[in-house]
Design an enzyme around this catalytic site. Structure first.
Site, PDB file in Angstrom:
ATOM      1  N   CYS A  94      18.981  17.759 -15.485  1.00 18.67           N
ATOM      2  CA  CYS A  94      19.662  19.049 -15.755  1.00 18.67           C
ATOM      3  C   CYS A  94      21.093  19.277 -15.980  1.00 18.67           C
ATOM      4  CB  CYS A  94      19.581  19.935 -14.150  1.00 18.67           C
ATOM      5  SG  CYS A  94      20.536  21.078 -14.062  1.00 18.67           S
ATOM      6  N   HIS A 153      20.277  21.701  -6.696  1.00 15.07           N
ATOM      7  CA  HIS A 153      19.313  22.165  -7.942  1.00 15.07           C
ATOM      8  C   HIS A 153      18.373  23.364  -7.383  1.00 15.07           C
ATOM      9  CE1 HIS A 153      17.753  22.146 -11.746  1.00 15.07           C
ATOM     10  NE2 HIS A 153      16.608  22.428 -11.127  1.00 15.07           N
ATOM     11  N   HIS A 162      22.656  30.110 -11.760  1.00 13.15           N
ATOM     12  CA  HIS A 162      24.164  30.327 -12.090  1.00 13.15           C
ATOM     13  C   HIS A 162      24.590  31.778 -12.368  1.00 13.15           C
ATOM     14  CE1 HIS A 162      22.218  29.575 -15.806  1.00 13.15           C
ATOM     15  NE2 HIS A 162      22.960  30.762 -16.276  1.00 13.15           N
ATOM     16  N   CYS A 176      23.531  19.988 -13.137  1.00 12.85           N
ATOM     17  CA  CYS A 176      23.491  18.822 -12.088  1.00 12.85           C
ATOM     18  C   CYS A 176      24.679  17.867 -12.734  1.00 12.85           C
ATOM     19  CB  CYS A 176      22.243  18.333 -11.781  1.00 12.85           C
ATOM     20  SG  CYS A 176      21.433  19.347 -10.695  1.00 12.85           S
ATOM     21  N   GLY A 200      16.633  35.863 -20.458  1.00  8.06           N
ATOM     22  CA  GLY A 200      17.744  35.244 -21.230  1.00  8.06           C
ATOM     23  C   GLY A 200      18.308  34.072 -20.616  1.00  8.06           C
ATOM     24  N   ASN A 229      21.028  35.678 -15.275  1.00 13.39           N
ATOM     25  CA  ASN A 229      19.723  35.835 -16.098  1.00 13.39           C
ATOM     26  C   ASN A 229      18.645  34.824 -15.378  1.00 13.39           C
ATOM     27  OD1 ASN A 229      21.242  37.282 -18.105  1.00 13.39           O
ATOM     28  ND2 ASN A 229      22.219  35.266 -18.925  1.00 13.39           N
TER      29      ASN A 229
END
Ligand code: DGP
Length: 114
Positions: free
Chosen positions: A5, A47, A100, A8, A93, A87
């Site tokens: 990620c 995560h 986040h 991360c 999107g 999003n």
């Protein structure tokens, strides 16, 4: 931490970022492609793939993100308001699959949502 990620890796310091805030639950940094004078990504340190993965066990991270957003907005001087965008998933999107929140401000934003 999810080894594959991007966010991360940023949280872990493996990829550099322009950090604006950090606490036990949250990491926040400037978006690499800002859409407004202030464009900050507020990210949980756990995560969580997207808003669709928020549940009773991890929702404290969402609350902590919003606590951080209020602090960061004040520190950035966004006294006249700002927008928080999340999003979620392909149709929403989302391009980075780590939950986040975009904190956007520093200008008069469009009244349109989409
Ligand atoms: P979203 O499309 O909602 O998944 O937003 C992802 C955001 O992440 C997008 O506005 C660009 C930003 N971004 C992608 N890669 C990086 C990076 O390596 N560093 C920083 N600071 N931002 C990134």
């Amino acid at each position: 931490m999810n080894e594959k990620c991007l966010f991360c890796k940023i949280i872990n310091g493996d990829i550099p970022s322009a950090k604006v805030y950090e606490d036990e639950y949250v990491y926040a940094f400037r978006d690499i492609n800002p859409q407004a004078p202030v464009h900050i990504l507020v990210v949980p340190k756990a995560h969580i793939g997207s808003a669709a993965e928020v549940n009773a066990e991890n929702s404290v991270y969402v609350a902590k993100c919003y606590e951080a957003i209020a602090k960061i907005a004040a520190a950035e001087g966004l006294d006249n308001g700002y927008r928080v965008i999340n999003n979620c998933g392909e149709d929403g999107g989302q391009s980075v699959m780590h939950l986040h929140f975009h904190l956007i401000g520093g200008m008069k934003l469009s009244e349109k949502i989409i």
